[in-house]
Design a protein around this motif. Structure first.
Motif, PDB file in Angstrom:
ATOM      1  N   LYS A 168      11.210   9.054   8.630  1.00  0.00           N
ATOM      2  CA  LYS A 168       9.921   8.475   8.253  1.00  0.00           C
ATOM      3  C   LYS A 168       9.537   8.973   6.862  1.00  0.00           C
ATOM      4  O   LYS A 168       9.676  10.165   6.561  1.00  0.00           O
ATOM      5  CB  LYS A 168       8.852   8.880   9.268  1.00  0.00           C
ATOM      6  CG  LYS A 168       7.451   8.383   8.944  1.00  0.00           C
ATOM      7  CD  LYS A 168       6.465   8.709  10.068  1.00  0.00           C
ATOM      8  CE  LYS A 168       6.238  10.200  10.206  1.00  0.00           C
ATOM      9  NZ  LYS A 168       5.138  10.508  11.152  1.00  0.00           N
ATOM     10  N   TYR A 169       9.060   8.055   6.025  1.00  0.00           N
ATOM     11  CA  TYR A 169       8.578   8.411   4.692  1.00  0.00           C
ATOM     12  C   TYR A 169       7.621   7.317   4.239  1.00  0.00           C
ATOM     13  O   TYR A 169       7.546   6.250   4.859  1.00  0.00           O
ATOM     14  CB  TYR A 169       9.734   8.589   3.699  1.00  0.00           C
ATOM     15  CG  TYR A 169      10.849   7.568   3.822  1.00  0.00           C
ATOM     16  CD1 TYR A 169      10.804   6.372   3.106  1.00  0.00           C
ATOM     17  CD2 TYR A 169      11.933   7.782   4.672  1.00  0.00           C
ATOM     18  CE1 TYR A 169      11.810   5.426   3.215  1.00  0.00           C
ATOM     19  CE2 TYR A 169      12.944   6.844   4.800  1.00  0.00           C
ATOM     20  CZ  TYR A 169      12.879   5.670   4.067  1.00  0.00           C
ATOM     21  OH  TYR A 169      13.885   4.726   4.191  1.00  0.00           O
ATOM     22  N   SER A 170       6.899   7.564   3.189  1.00  0.00           N
ATOM     23  CA  SER A 170       5.892   6.606   2.736  1.00  0.00           C
ATOM     24  C   SER A 170       6.419   5.742   1.600  1.00  0.00           C
ATOM     25  O   SER A 170       7.426   6.073   0.954  1.00  0.00           O
ATOM     26  CB  SER A 170       4.630   7.337   2.269  1.00  0.00           C
ATOM     27  OG  SER A 170       4.904   8.073   1.086  1.00  0.00           O
ATOM     28  N   ALA A 178       4.918   5.570  -1.100  1.00  0.00           N
ATOM     29  CA  ALA A 178       4.738   6.464  -2.255  1.00  0.00           C
ATOM     30  C   ALA A 178       5.951   7.362  -2.451  1.00  0.00           C
ATOM     31  O   ALA A 178       6.371   7.618  -3.591  1.00  0.00           O
ATOM     32  CB  ALA A 178       3.480   7.313  -2.080  1.00  0.00           C
ATOM     33  N   ASP A 179       6.539   7.851  -1.349  1.00  0.00           N
ATOM     34  CA  ASP A 179       7.743   8.687  -1.462  1.00  0.00           C
ATOM     35  C   ASP A 179       8.872   7.920  -2.146  1.00  0.00           C
ATOM     36  O   ASP A 179       9.595   8.477  -2.980  1.00  0.00           O
ATOM     37  CB  ASP A 179       8.209   9.142  -0.073  1.00  0.00           C
ATOM     38  CG  ASP A 179       7.273  10.141   0.573  1.00  0.00           C
ATOM     39  OD1 ASP A 179       6.589  10.874  -0.168  1.00  0.00           O
ATOM     40  OD2 ASP A 179       7.231  10.184   1.820  1.00  0.00           O
ATOM     41  N   ASN A 217       7.940   7.395  -5.897  1.00  0.00           N
ATOM     42  CA  ASN A 217       7.944   8.635  -6.673  1.00  0.00           C
ATOM     43  C   ASN A 217       9.357   9.048  -7.082  1.00  0.00           C
ATOM     44  O   ASN A 217       9.544   9.716  -8.101  1.00  0.00           O
ATOM     45  CB  ASN A 217       7.303   9.770  -5.869  1.00  0.00           C
ATOM     46  CG  ASN A 217       5.801   9.611  -5.748  1.00  0.00           C
ATOM     47  OD1 ASN A 217       5.185   8.887  -6.527  1.00  0.00           O
ATOM     48  ND2 ASN A 217       5.212  10.270  -4.765  1.00  0.00           N
ATOM     49  N   ASP A 238       0.836  -1.191   0.000  1.00  0.00           N
ATOM     50  CA  ASP A 238       0.000   0.000   0.000  1.00  0.00           C
ATOM     51  C   ASP A 238       0.877   1.249   0.000  1.00  0.00           C
ATOM     52  O   ASP A 238       1.751   1.406   0.861  1.00  0.00           O
ATOM     53  CB  ASP A 238      -0.885  -0.021   1.249  1.00  0.00           C
ATOM     54  CG  ASP A 238      -1.882   1.123   1.306  1.00  0.00           C
ATOM     55  OD1 ASP A 238      -1.715   2.102   0.557  1.00  0.00           O
ATOM     56  OD2 ASP A 238      -2.821   1.041   2.120  1.00  0.00           O
ATOM     57  N   HIS A 239       0.671   2.136  -0.954  1.00  0.00           N
ATOM     58  CA  HIS A 239       1.518   3.320  -1.087  1.00  0.00           C
ATOM     59  C   HIS A 239       1.426   4.255   0.112  1.00  0.00           C
ATOM     60  O   HIS A 239       2.310   5.092   0.315  1.00  0.00           O
ATOM     61  CB  HIS A 239       1.160   4.075  -2.377  1.00  0.00           C
ATOM     62  CG  HIS A 239       1.676   3.408  -3.609  1.00  0.00           C
ATOM     63  ND1 HIS A 239       1.920   4.080  -4.777  1.00  0.00           N
ATOM     64  CD2 HIS A 239       2.009   2.115  -3.858  1.00  0.00           C
ATOM     65  CE1 HIS A 239       2.377   3.246  -5.700  1.00  0.00           C
ATOM     66  NE2 HIS A 239       2.429   2.038  -5.151  1.00  0.00           N
ATOM     67  N   ALA A 240       0.384   4.114   0.910  1.00  0.00           N
ATOM     68  CA  ALA A 240       0.243   4.967   2.087  1.00  0.00           C
ATOM     69  C   ALA A 240       0.994   4.424   3.300  1.00  0.00           C
ATOM     70  O   ALA A 240       1.133   5.133   4.310  1.00  0.00           O
ATOM     71  CB  ALA A 240      -1.239   5.129   2.438  1.00  0.00           C
ATOM     72  N   GLN A 241       1.488   3.199   3.208  1.00  0.00           N
ATOM     73  CA  GLN A 241       2.230   2.615   4.331  1.00  0.00           C
ATOM     74  C   GLN A 241       3.442   3.479   4.646  1.00  0.00           C
ATOM     75  O   GLN A 241       4.127   3.985   3.748  1.00  0.00           O
ATOM     76  CB  GLN A 241       2.703   1.201   3.983  1.00  0.00           C
ATOM     77  CG  GLN A 241       1.630   0.161   4.108  1.00  0.00           C
ATOM     78  CD  GLN A 241       1.671  -0.550   5.458  1.00  0.00           C
ATOM     79  OE1 GLN A 241       1.828   0.080   6.500  1.00  0.00           O
ATOM     80  NE2 GLN A 241       1.533  -1.860   5.430  1.00  0.00           N
ATOM     81  N   LEU A 242       3.727   3.627   5.946  1.00  0.00           N
ATOM     82  CA  LEU A 242       4.845   4.453   6.379  1.00  0.00           C
ATOM     83  C   LEU A 242       6.050   3.583   6.716  1.00  0.00           C
ATOM     84  O   LEU A 242       5.924   2.538   7.368  1.00  0.00           O
ATOM     85  CB  LEU A 242       4.446   5.295   7.588  1.00  0.00           C
ATOM     86  CG  LEU A 242       3.391   6.366   7.301  1.00  0.00           C
ATOM     87  CD1 LEU A 242       2.980   7.074   8.586  1.00  0.00           C
ATOM     88  CD2 LEU A 242       3.905   7.372   6.270  1.00  0.00           C
TER      89      LEU A 242
END
Length: 297
Positions: A190-192, A194-195, A198, A94-98
């Motif tokens: 911390k980053y996602s 998605a980060d 991207n 999931d791209h929202a996972q941290l």
């Protein structure tokens, strides 16, 4: 990982026969590794490194040379993530996972010219200008090597502890952070997902760790490929498979103030549990977690 080159195989066998616990552990990591693709293993065997004999020392030097050339890179993506080497993919996340990662601060602070107290005060005050200046300087000096990381959900209880930095060091097996002579300043970044994606320049920016993604290290332990992710070997004996924490590698994320979540100090020496006992209990937990009781036998 099975070598086709006879000299490399003999060198590995000599490491497996070593009575030195650390050497034996490092050789066992090579032997048990399932995640290195045939393409990558063949490159490792065929690349023109220093002349090789059938000694474990020569294989170790080749391993270190490989990591320095093709993993700790400045210009190209490490072999870890290059599509042509069939990376050890972890599948969809999931791209929202941290994602969280513990970063040592001693060198970037010294090079930037600030003290720990100044940096921590900037974080506590949410001084984004100072933090962004620090990150811009730090980013210029970071290479592209893979980042050993975990999911925030795996360590959320430890992060709330007063001694969170020491707790994460012990839980994630980061034995190189050992405050034997002085405290170790660290940041929890911390980053996602998605980060990571991207900024990625390959199709596989998050991978399961393999033995070729870092120098020989007795505190690394390969996980069965069926588990999809790696499992960090803690610095204290594992009580069961439920205590295993997911670990993976992600490609470089350019840091800004928003990524520096917490700043703290590791103040205790790393636990000194017997490496053979640590590994035996970790192996048992991996066998239970994967349902593969033949792994490691």
């Amino acid at each position: 990982m099975q070598f086709e080159d006879n000299e490399l195989d003999k060198a590995l066998q000599s490491g497996l026969a070593s009575l030195d616990a650390n050497q034996n552990a490092q050789a066992t990591n090579v032997h048990l590794e399932q995640g290195v693709s045939d393409e990558r293993r063949k490159f490792f065997e065929d690349e023109a490194f220093a002349p090789l004999s059938s000694s474990w020392g020569d294989l170790t030097r080749r391993h270190i040379d490989y990591v320095n050339r093709y993993v700790k890179t400045d210009l190209d993506q490490p072999h870890t993530f290059q599509d042509t080497f069939a990376p050890n993919d972890v599948g969809d996340i999931d791209h929202a996972q941290l994602i969280v990662r513990l970063e040592g601060l001693a060198r970037p602070m010294w090079e930037f010219g600030c003290t720990f107290d100044e940096l921590k005060a900037a974080r506590d005050a949410d001084d984004t200008v100072f933090l962004d200046e620090f990150c811009e300087f730090w980013n210029q000096r970071r290479d592209l090597r893979p980042a050993f990381s975990t999911l925030l959900s795996e360590v959320k209880d430890e992060i709330d502890q007063i001694d969170w930095a020491d707790a994460l060091r012990d839980l994630l097996g980061l034995a190189h952070y050992s405050a034997n002579t002085a405290p170790e300043p660290v940041a929890l970044c911390k980053y996602s997902v998605a980060d990571v994606r991207n900024e990625a320049t390959t199709g596989f920016p998050i991978t399961m760790p393999t033995v070729l993604d870092s120098e020989p290290w007795e505190h690394y332990f390969p996980a069965p490929k069926s588990l999809q992710f790696g499992r960090a070997m803690a610095l204290t004996p594992c009580d069961g498979d439920e205590n295993l924490k997911v670990e993976f590698l992600n490609s470089r994320v350019t840091y800004s103030h928003k990524n520096i979540w917490k700043i703290g100090m590791i103040v205790t020496p790393a636990p000194t549990s017997d490496i053979s006992d640590l590994r035996a209990l970790h192996l048992l937990a991996l066998q239970i977690a994967s349902g593969d009781h033949t792994f490691g036998t």
